[in-house]
Design a protein around this motif. Sequence first.
Motif, PDB file in Angstrom:
ATOM      1  N   LEU A 184       0.817  -1.214   0.000  1.00 48.00           N
ATOM      2  CA  LEU A 184       0.000   0.000   0.000  1.00 48.00           C
ATOM      3  C   LEU A 184       0.854   1.269   0.000  1.00 48.00           C
ATOM      4  CD1 LEU A 184      -2.878  -1.020   2.451  1.00 48.00           C
ATOM      5  CD2 LEU A 184      -2.939  -0.893  -0.045  1.00 48.00           C
ATOM      6  N   GLN A 185       2.133   1.128  -0.310  1.00 45.65           N
ATOM      7  CA  GLN A 185       3.007   2.290  -0.353  1.00 45.65           C
ATOM      8  C   GLN A 185       2.447   3.341  -1.309  1.00 45.65           C
ATOM      9  OE1 GLN A 185       5.731   2.751   1.443  1.00 45.65           O
ATOM     10  NE2 GLN A 185       6.149   4.762   0.578  1.00 45.65           N
ATOM     11  N   GLY A 186       2.338   4.589  -0.827  1.00 46.37           N
ATOM     12  CA  GLY A 186       1.849   5.683  -1.654  1.00 46.37           C
ATOM     13  C   GLY A 186       0.336   5.790  -1.724  1.00 46.37           C
ATOM     14  N   ARG A 187      -0.379   4.867  -1.101  1.00 46.32           N
ATOM     15  CA  ARG A 187      -1.846   4.913  -1.127  1.00 46.32           C
ATOM     16  C   ARG A 187      -2.343   5.713   0.076  1.00 46.32           C
ATOM     17  NH1 ARG A 187      -3.754   2.437  -5.958  1.00 46.32           N
ATOM     18  NH2 ARG A 187      -2.487   0.589  -6.385  1.00 46.32           N
ATOM     19  N   ARG A 188      -3.252   6.624  -0.152  1.00 49.78           N
ATOM     20  CA  ARG A 188      -3.806   7.458   0.918  1.00 49.78           C
ATOM     21  C   ARG A 188      -5.138   6.865   1.373  1.00 49.78           C
ATOM     22  NH1 ARG A 188      -3.110  12.564   3.052  1.00 49.78           N
ATOM     23  NH2 ARG A 188      -4.969  13.750   3.607  1.00 49.78           N
ATOM     24  N   ALA A 219      -6.199   1.119  11.274  1.00 56.08           N
ATOM     25  CA  ALA A 219      -5.237   2.151  10.876  1.00 56.08           C
ATOM     26  C   ALA A 219      -3.805   1.656  11.003  1.00 56.08           C
ATOM     27  CB  ALA A 219      -5.446   3.408  11.718  1.00 56.08           C
ATOM     28  N   ARG A 220      -3.531   0.937  12.096  1.00 50.53           N
ATOM     29  CA  ARG A 220      -2.178   0.415  12.312  1.00 50.53           C
ATOM     30  C   ARG A 220      -1.822  -0.620  11.245  1.00 50.53           C
ATOM     31  NH1 ARG A 220      -2.840  -1.039  17.229  1.00 50.53           N
ATOM     32  NH2 ARG A 220      -1.888   0.797  18.203  1.00 50.53           N
ATOM     33  N   ALA A 221      -2.751  -1.498  10.904  1.00 54.34           N
ATOM     34  CA  ALA A 221      -2.488  -2.537   9.906  1.00 54.34           C
ATOM     35  C   ALA A 221      -2.246  -1.930   8.533  1.00 54.34           C
ATOM     36  CB  ALA A 221      -3.666  -3.516   9.855  1.00 54.34           C
ATOM     37  N   LEU A 222      -2.994  -0.903   8.180  1.00 55.14           N
ATOM     38  CA  LEU A 222      -2.812  -0.247   6.882  1.00 55.14           C
ATOM     39  C   LEU A 222      -1.466   0.460   6.814  1.00 55.14           C
ATOM     40  CD1 LEU A 222      -6.408   1.189   6.563  1.00 55.14           C
ATOM     41  CD2 LEU A 222      -5.404  -0.527   5.048  1.00 55.14           C
ATOM     42  N   ALA A 223      -1.096   1.138   7.909  1.00 50.48           N
ATOM     43  CA  ALA A 223       0.202   1.823   7.944  1.00 50.48           C
ATOM     44  C   ALA A 223       1.345   0.830   7.826  1.00 50.48           C
ATOM     45  CB  ALA A 223       0.323   2.643   9.225  1.00 50.48           C
ATOM     46  N   SER A 224       1.190  -0.346   8.424  1.00 49.99           N
ATOM     47  CA  SER A 224       2.249  -1.356   8.358  1.00 49.99           C
ATOM     48  C   SER A 224       2.463  -1.861   6.942  1.00 49.99           C
ATOM     49  CB  SER A 224       1.924  -2.529   9.286  1.00 49.99           C
ATOM     50  OG  SER A 224       0.873  -3.332   8.758  1.00 49.99           O
ATOM     51  N   LEU A 225       1.469  -1.693   6.067  1.00 45.67           N
ATOM     52  CA  LEU A 225       1.598  -2.081   4.663  1.00 45.67           C
ATOM     53  C   LEU A 225       2.040  -0.913   3.797  1.00 45.67           C
ATOM     54  CD1 LEU A 225      -1.509  -4.421   4.149  1.00 45.67           C
ATOM     55  CD2 LEU A 225       0.845  -5.026   4.758  1.00 45.67           C
ATOM     56  N   GLY A 226       2.396   0.203   4.442  1.00 40.18           N
ATOM     57  CA  GLY A 226       2.941   1.341   3.716  1.00 40.18           C
ATOM     58  C   GLY A 226       1.957   2.433   3.384  1.00 40.18           C
ATOM     59  N   ALA A 227       0.691   2.294   3.764  1.00 40.46           N
ATOM     60  CA  ALA A 227      -0.310   3.302   3.426  1.00 40.46           C
ATOM     61  C   ALA A 227      -0.065   4.598   4.184  1.00 40.46           C
ATOM     62  CB  ALA A 227      -1.720   2.786   3.730  1.00 40.46           C
ATOM     63  N   GLU A 228      -0.429   5.710   3.569  1.00 39.16           N
ATOM     64  CA  GLU A 228      -0.467   7.011   4.240  1.00 39.16           C
ATOM     65  C   GLU A 228      -1.857   7.129   4.860  1.00 39.16           C
ATOM     66  OE1 GLU A 228      -0.843  11.740   3.118  1.00 39.16           O
ATOM     67  OE2 GLU A 228      -0.166  10.324   1.585  1.00 39.16           O
ATOM     68  N   ARG A 316     -15.406  10.583  -5.694  1.00 37.45           N
ATOM     69  CA  ARG A 316     -15.578   9.473  -4.766  1.00 37.45           C
ATOM     70  C   ARG A 316     -14.310   8.640  -4.666  1.00 37.45           C
ATOM     71  NH1 ARG A 316     -16.944   4.070  -4.342  1.00 37.45           N
ATOM     72  NH2 ARG A 316     -18.761   3.511  -3.051  1.00 37.45           N
ATOM     73  N   PRO A 317     -13.909   8.253  -3.455  1.00 36.35           N
ATOM     74  CA  PRO A 317     -12.780   7.311  -3.325  1.00 36.35           C
ATOM     75  C   PRO A 317     -13.081   6.017  -4.058  1.00 36.35           C
ATOM     76  CG  PRO A 317     -13.322   8.309  -1.204  1.00 36.35           C
ATOM     77  CD  PRO A 317     -14.419   8.696  -2.140  1.00 36.35           C
ATOM     78  N   GLY A 318     -12.027   5.346  -4.490  1.00 36.76           N
ATOM     79  CA  GLY A 318     -12.210   4.117  -5.250  1.00 36.76           C
ATOM     80  C   GLY A 318     -12.812   2.991  -4.439  1.00 36.76           C
ATOM     81  N   LEU A 319     -12.578   2.999  -3.118  1.00 36.30           N
ATOM     82  CA  LEU A 319     -13.119   1.960  -2.253  1.00 36.30           C
ATOM     83  C   LEU A 319     -13.632   2.608  -0.973  1.00 36.30           C
ATOM     84  CD1 LEU A 319     -13.535  -1.089  -1.661  1.00 36.30           C
ATOM     85  CD2 LEU A 319     -11.246  -1.105  -0.660  1.00 36.30           C
ATOM     86  N   ALA A 389      -6.876  -5.295   5.858  1.00 43.02           N
ATOM     87  CA  ALA A 389      -5.811  -4.565   5.162  1.00 43.02           C
ATOM     88  C   ALA A 389      -5.255  -5.390   4.006  1.00 43.02           C
ATOM     89  CB  ALA A 389      -4.708  -4.178   6.142  1.00 43.02           C
ATOM     90  N   ASP A 390      -5.053  -6.686   4.228  1.00 37.98           N
ATOM     91  CA  ASP A 390      -4.551  -7.555   3.167  1.00 37.98           C
ATOM     92  C   ASP A 390      -5.552  -7.619   2.023  1.00 37.98           C
ATOM     93  OD1 ASP A 390      -2.242  -8.091   4.565  1.00 37.98           O
ATOM     94  OD2 ASP A 390      -2.976  -9.983   5.413  1.00 37.98           O
ATOM     95  N   ARG A 391      -6.824  -7.680   2.323  1.00 33.12           N
ATOM     96  CA  ARG A 391      -7.850  -7.727   1.278  1.00 33.12           C
ATOM     97  C   ARG A 391      -7.831  -6.424   0.463  1.00 33.12           C
ATOM     98  NH1 ARG A 391     -12.843 -10.453   0.498  1.00 33.12           N
ATOM     99  NH2 ARG A 391     -11.841 -12.089   1.734  1.00 33.12           N
ATOM    100  N   ILE A 392      -7.710  -5.290   1.146  1.00 34.28           N
ATOM    101  CA  ILE A 392      -7.653  -4.004   0.444  1.00 34.28           C
ATOM    102  C   ILE A 392      -6.422  -3.951  -0.448  1.00 34.28           C
ATOM    103  CG2 ILE A 392      -7.301  -1.517   0.806  1.00 34.28           C
ATOM    104  CD1 ILE A 392      -9.051  -1.806   3.334  1.00 34.28           C
ATOM    105  N   ALA A 393      -5.282  -4.419   0.066  1.00 39.16           N
ATOM    106  CA  ALA A 393      -4.052  -4.403  -0.733  1.00 39.16           C
ATOM    107  C   ALA A 393      -4.213  -5.232  -1.999  1.00 39.16           C
ATOM    108  CB  ALA A 393      -2.891  -4.906   0.104  1.00 39.16           C
ATOM    109  N   ARG A 394      -4.881  -6.380  -1.916  1.00 40.80           N
ATOM    110  CA  ARG A 394      -5.079  -7.219  -3.089  1.00 40.80           C
ATOM    111  C   ARG A 394      -5.987  -6.533  -4.118  1.00 40.80           C
ATOM    112  NH1 ARG A 394      -5.706 -11.362   0.798  1.00 40.80           N
ATOM    113  NH2 ARG A 394      -7.951 -11.494   0.385  1.00 40.80           N
ATOM    114  N   VAL A 395      -7.007  -5.852  -3.627  1.00 44.91           N
ATOM    115  CA  VAL A 395      -7.935  -5.184  -4.536  1.00 44.91           C
ATOM    116  C   VAL A 395      -7.259  -4.011  -5.250  1.00 44.91           C
ATOM    117  CG1 VAL A 395     -10.016  -3.744  -4.598  1.00 44.91           C
ATOM    118  CG2 VAL A 395     -10.004  -5.873  -3.298  1.00 44.91           C
ATOM    119  N   LEU A 396      -6.388  -3.298  -4.538  1.00 42.47           N
ATOM    120  CA  LEU A 396      -5.736  -2.121  -5.129  1.00 42.47           C
ATOM    121  C   LEU A 396      -4.500  -2.473  -5.949  1.00 42.47           C
ATOM    122  CD1 LEU A 396      -5.904   0.505  -2.230  1.00 42.47           C
ATOM    123  CD2 LEU A 396      -7.497   0.130  -4.115  1.00 42.47           C
TER     124      LEU A 396
END
Length: 397
Positions: A184-188, A219-228, A316-319, A389-396
Amino acid sequence: MLASKRILLIIGGGIAAFKTLDLIRRLRERGAQVTPVLTRAGAEFVTPLSVSALAGRKVFCDLFDLTDEAEMGHIELSRSADLIVVAPGTADLMAKMAVGQADDLASTLLLATDTAVLVAPAMNVRMWQHAATQRNIAMLKADGIGFVGPNGGDMACGEHGPGRMAEVPEVIAAIESALSSGPLQGRRVVVTSGPTHEPIDPVRYIANRSSGAQGTAIARALASLGAEVVFVTGPATVPPPDGVEVVRVETAREMLAAVDAALPAEVVICAAAVADWHVASATDRKMKKTEGGMPALEFAENPDILATVSSRGADRPGLVVGFAAETHDVVGHATAKRARKGCDWILANDVSHATGIMGGTENAVTLITEDGAETWPRMGKADVARQLADRIARVLA
């Protein structure tokens, strides 16, 4: 994670500069190389000798130092780092960054770089809240600049409120997130969490039992995958995670305004337990007992944050992900809610008293999408967050 990473640390002029000494020490403990740049104002609070001793490197101060320019020009210095950290990020430094001013070494480096930049703001609460500062922050975020903090609390000037520089562990977590190479690096991503408090008078309010634990874990799980991550939280009992931008609110209307301010984003997750109504007859004076009996409270409907974000059209956000906290017919009510709100996913859970989920450490959710319902086993809230978070990463991807 930080081993051999090169950090260019720009130290601004504020009392919070003292925190950078501990920041340098802790970064080096983790194997990072820290190259310090000390502004003229910063040198009023920490000395070049102290900074150099902790960094184990020369401190750069002067734009027109002939020796420095001969050995490593400011252009090279600005591009030889893996990350540039501005701490404390003063109102003056951020104003220069926003308009592209380059009248000293620090601002010139920031203008000349193509390296990612992370700012830890610190200033007086009035300066932080000033419209000019908020305009500058909006411009910098639009330019891709990352932020950590500021926090609220007592200030050296004697005032209280937002403006304190984030604590060193928070800054380090944000640095690790910024340098992460996760999916999720670079994803807001915007995450709402916790309850809202709807005031009745200055000392009473209407609330619910949400602790904010699930939103914090997400929030913590998303940040751990590189999300902003922008973490918009009501007055939760669980502290917010490190390494995310924290926006604290009280009411549902404040939460919607904070979400609007955090957009655009690729993902919005509405995990907050937002009150459906607020007291329309709220008063700025404490209600007193009278012989006439109980006072009548008039209610008005709060804005629907999930539905509002889901209906943004081209913006609208994509997800868009919502939660459905139900006490009966959980899947049925949540499926209807997804259609009514117009969001992409709903995570439904049973929060009836017997489950112990509301305010507890575990959760049992059913993920509802356009493809149907998928029931997950009961697990810790951190595990639910990682699976989401893993599911979101796969979709994006």
